[in-house]
Design an enzyme around this catalytic site. Structure first.
Site, PDB file in Angstrom:
ATOM      1  N   HIS A  37       2.569  -6.059   6.940  1.00 56.69           N
ATOM      2  CA  HIS A  37       1.459  -5.257   6.442  1.00 56.69           C
ATOM      3  C   HIS A  37       1.764  -5.264   4.908  1.00 56.69           C
ATOM      4  CE1 HIS A  37      -2.057  -3.371   6.594  1.00 56.69           C
ATOM      5  NE2 HIS A  37      -2.135  -2.665   7.700  1.00 56.69           N
ATOM      6  N   ASP A  44      -3.351  -8.175   4.821  1.00 59.46           N
ATOM      7  CA  ASP A  44      -3.998  -7.108   5.157  1.00 59.46           C
ATOM      8  C   ASP A  44      -4.895  -7.116   6.453  1.00 59.46           C
ATOM      9  OD1 ASP A  44      -3.709  -5.828   2.868  1.00 59.46           O
ATOM     10  OD2 ASP A  44      -5.298  -7.022   1.788  1.00 59.46           O
TER      11      ASP A  44
END
Length: 478
Positions: A450, A454
């Site tokens: 992450h 995204d």
């Protein structure tokens, strides 16, 4: 295990053995087995101190961050020292094995261990027959002197085991070490015992001699076995209803298992994972795969994996953030223009990840061949260093074992890993009223880093992948 000694007197130069032959010591140092490798772990010894080795014989398996490498002896001789135990680390250039060799100038003969005398062999044989489980060297007060560097180990006398006969009970009076005689009675063959096949099978599994089981009936019953077990529980038999718990076992985490543990811990500690899962209808893809297999000729049989890899390679150019490696120390993401696809493979030693280089340039048949080759090399522990590491994205699949969904762990420093799951058949609505059809469905998982990927990007990529797999003709379109 003999290991390299600490501080003490050093024996420089050649030595003479007990027959006057000149012996020399050869120190085999751990060679440079890979670029940037500073040390390697001992994962297996194939020799022990005192063993004779021949030139080019495999003596040890050493594991680095990239591969397991077999170490071969450059000389023939007798092993006198080893660098450590399994699980120890050895630095590149440090001594791995010391081998005692004969000086070439003194002839070609080999140092042969002296066999025991006929008298020693006879005494050892008699003693082991009377004392099973006791080492032969203890017989009649015999001891084996500690082996020096120049004294070969004696050849161990192998006793001849007597075969059981049907002779009646006899008494023997073997002589003991103290000069006394003690009588031993040889058991007579057991009489035939009546019992049902089920009782006989149970007794056989429990290791019970039915002749030892008492019964009030004309034949041995299960209740008689239960009574026998309860009465003899102290002699190693397990009473009915007793716990079948096993003793705890301690297993050292070494070799491949230690590498896996370190890599998985580093991945979960450093990477904020997230996982996205979607369902894909692979009915048409499975039908096409069956047709391709029916006409494959001499080519390997196609599984789902090569078709999935083709779809991955065709969709990655639109999502370069997924085909990447993240150097978190430097704060740099390298987006690769090629697809070096890691393929998680389960082996007896644990999980390993061989890499299909330039997967984007291979067709479905070439991928199937490469997958088979790498999987076989991984299981045989024959992967080359350049077939491991430096991947850009990984696929992990449990095949038919599968599952509803997986949350795979990213192969750091990569930033994404894809996990296809088990294919199941279920009824689905066609979209034309209440019409239902049979469909083959598969959940597809993707875990991402992450920090650099995204959630929107991961979901969009899976939707692009889904389109390719649900319309398989696109896999072969230009």
């Amino acid at each position: 295990m003999g290991v390299f000694p600490g501080a003490g007197p050093h024996r420089p130069g050649p030595q003479e053995d007990h027959e006057g032959r000149i012996m020399a010591r050869f120190t085999f140092k751990l060679p440079d087995i890979g670029e940037g490798i500073a040390e390697a772990e001992i994962v297996a010894w194939h020799v022990a101190v005192g063993d004779r080795v021949e030139e080019d014989q495999n003596i040890a398996d050493m594991m680095t961050d990239k591969a397991t490498v077999e170490m071969e002896s450059p000389v023939s001789g007798v092993v006198v020292e080893l660098a450590g135990e399994v699980g120890d680390q050895v630095a590149i250039g440090a001594a791995l094995v010391v081998i005692e060799t004969e000086d070439a100038g003194e002839g070609e003969g080999e140092a042969i261990a002296a066999p025991p005398s006929a008298e020693q062999a006879e005494v050892a044989e008699q003693y082991e027959a009377e004392n099973p489980g006791v080492e032969e060297t203890e017989a009649a007060g015999m001891t084996t002197p500690a082996r020096s560097d120049d004294t070969p180990s004696p050849v161990r006398a192998e006793p001849v085991k007597a075969q059981a006969t049907s002779a009646p009970p006899v008494e023997s009076s073997p002589s003991t070490g103290s000069g006394r005689t003690e009588k031993k009675t040889l058991a007579a063959p057991a009489a035939h015992v009546l019992a049902s096949p089920a009782v006989r099978a149970r007794a056989r599994d429990l290791g019970i001699d039915l002749a030892q089981v008492k019964t009030d009936a004309d034949r041995v019953r299960h209740a008689d076995l239960d009574a026998f077990l309860r009465y003899n529980a102290g002699q190693g038999y397990q009473a009915p209803g007793a716990s079948r718990a096993r003793a705890d076992e301690q297993v050292r985490v070494i070799g491949m298992r230690r590498r896996i543990a370190e890599n998985m811990a580093a991945s979960k500690r450093n990477i904020p994972h997230f996982t996205y899962v979607d369902e894909i209808d692979v009915t048409a893809l499975e039908a096409m795969r069956a047709d391709l297999n029916d006409h494959r000729g001499g080519r390997p049989k196609l599984t789902m994996l090569p078709l999935l890899i083709v779809a991955i390679c065709r969709t990655l150019p639109e999502f370069p953030m997924l085909n990447a490696r993240y150097d978190d120390d430097a704060g740099v993401v390298t987006r690769s223009g090629r697809v070096h696809l890691g393929m998680a493979a389960q082996t007896d030693a644990g999980l390993t990840v061989p890499v299909i280089r330039d997967a984007q340039d291979k067709n479905v048949w070439q991928l199937a061949t490469e997958i088979t080759r790498l999987a076989e090399a991984a299981r045989a522990n024959k992967l080359k260093p350049d077939e491991l590491g430096n991947g850009t994205i990984t696929v992990t699949s449990l095949g038919p074992l599968g599952g509803i969904a997986t949350t795979p762990v990213i192969n750091r420093p990569e930033v994404a890993i894809i996990g296809p799951n088990k294919i199941v058949e279920r009824p689905v609505f066609t979209g034309r009223g209440d019409e239902i059809r049979r469909a083959k469905l598969m959940n597809l998982s993707i875990s991402c880093d992450h920090r650099v990927v995204d959630g929107w990007d991961a979901a969009s990529y899976v939707q692009a992948l889904k389109k390719q797999l649900e319309t398989p003709v696109l896999l072969f379109a230009d």
